[in-house]
Design a protein around this motif. Structure first.
Motif, PDB file in Angstrom:
ATOM      1  N   GLU A  24      52.569  14.047  -2.445  1.00 58.35           N
ATOM      2  CA  GLU A  24      52.628  12.584  -2.427  1.00 58.35           C
ATOM      3  C   GLU A  24      52.253  12.007  -1.063  1.00 58.35           C
ATOM      4  O   GLU A  24      51.822  10.865  -0.977  1.00 58.35           O
ATOM      5  N   HIS A  25      52.467  12.773  -0.007  1.00 66.86           N
ATOM      6  CA  HIS A  25      52.325  12.235   1.345  1.00 66.86           C
ATOM      7  C   HIS A  25      51.254  12.890   2.199  1.00 66.86           C
ATOM      8  O   HIS A  25      50.887  12.338   3.234  1.00 66.86           O
ATOM      9  N   ARG A  32      47.446   8.646   1.001  1.00 70.80           N
ATOM     10  CA  ARG A  32      48.302   9.657   1.622  1.00 70.80           C
ATOM     11  C   ARG A  32      48.553   9.263   3.072  1.00 70.80           C
ATOM     12  O   ARG A  32      47.674   8.746   3.767  1.00 70.80           O
ATOM     13  N   LYS A  33      49.774   9.484   3.547  1.00 70.61           N
ATOM     14  CA  LYS A  33      50.148   9.100   4.905  1.00 70.61           C
ATOM     15  C   LYS A  33      49.496   9.965   5.972  1.00 70.61           C
ATOM     16  O   LYS A  33      49.093   9.475   7.017  1.00 70.61           O
ATOM     17  N   TRP A  34      49.453  11.291   5.714  1.00 73.58           N
ATOM     18  CA  TRP A  34      49.014  12.203   6.769  1.00 73.58           C
ATOM     19  C   TRP A  34      47.974  13.190   6.255  1.00 73.58           C
ATOM     20  O   TRP A  34      48.026  13.638   5.120  1.00 73.58           O
ATOM     21  N   PHE A  39      50.120  16.285   9.610  1.00 69.16           N
ATOM     22  CA  PHE A  39      51.429  16.657   9.073  1.00 69.16           C
ATOM     23  C   PHE A  39      51.942  17.940   9.730  1.00 69.16           C
ATOM     24  O   PHE A  39      53.128  18.043  10.052  1.00 69.16           O
ATOM     25  N   LEU A  80      58.271  14.987   6.544  1.00 69.88           N
ATOM     26  CA  LEU A  80      58.275  13.913   5.542  1.00 69.88           C
ATOM     27  C   LEU A  80      59.220  12.775   5.895  1.00 69.88           C
ATOM     28  O   LEU A  80      59.268  11.763   5.198  1.00 69.88           O
ATOM     29  N   ARG A 114      62.471   9.801  -6.159  1.00 66.54           N
ATOM     30  CA  ARG A 114      61.342   9.918  -5.220  1.00 66.54           C
ATOM     31  C   ARG A 114      60.097  10.478  -5.878  1.00 66.54           C
ATOM     32  O   ARG A 114      58.984  10.129  -5.493  1.00 66.54           O
TER      33      ARG A 114
END
Length: 141
Positions: A24-25, A32-34, A39, A80, A114
């Motif tokens: 998810e991240h 996506r955040k990273w 990450f 995360l 989540r």
């Protein structure tokens, strides 16, 4: 019939929750955040200093097989920015699973939220159990 129904209501549910949480991240897909590299820099277990390699994180993002360890759980939680208990619940869900009753509160319930699953959603097994109960009631057993 009653024994089958009781066993079915304790049915263990499993899914690749830890993998899904990371996916998810992390990665190159939009939203996506990273990236895997970014990450990897942030995923450091604060207790042990362990940091998974970019290769391992890449395997997780791609849904490949990997070994879950306590150090990995700690590092992923840090990366995360989630409580360790939530990431540990994801690892537990992926490796062992949970009985339905265990998914109603605490870290497992938070995890379900989540990863987009609501605890009140009834699994297919519960529908079968209800059908068995109705058949049992109709037959007078």
């Amino acid at each position: 019939m009653a024994e089958q129904r009781d066993a079915l209501t304790k049915l263990v549910r499993q899914r690749d929750a830890l993998t899904e949480l990371v996916q998810e991240h992390v990665g190159t897909h939009k939203g996506r955040k990273w990236s895997v590299e970014a990450f990897a820099e942030r995923a450091v277990d604060p207790d042990t200093g362990y940091s998974p390699s970019t290769g391992l994180i890449g395997k997780i993002v791609q849904g490949q097989s990997y070994r879950i360890t306590a150090d990995l759980v700690g590092a992923l939680a840090a990366g995360l920015e989630l409580p360790r208990s939530i990431v540990a619940a994801a690892a537990h869900y992926q490796l062992i699973g949970y009985e339905e009753s265990e998914l109603q509160g605490g870290a497992p319930a938070t995890l379900l939220h989540r990863i987009g699953e609501r605890p009140e959603e009834t699994p297919k097994a519960a529908a079968i159990a209800e059908r068995w109960k109705a058949e049992e009631d109709a037959s007078g057993s």
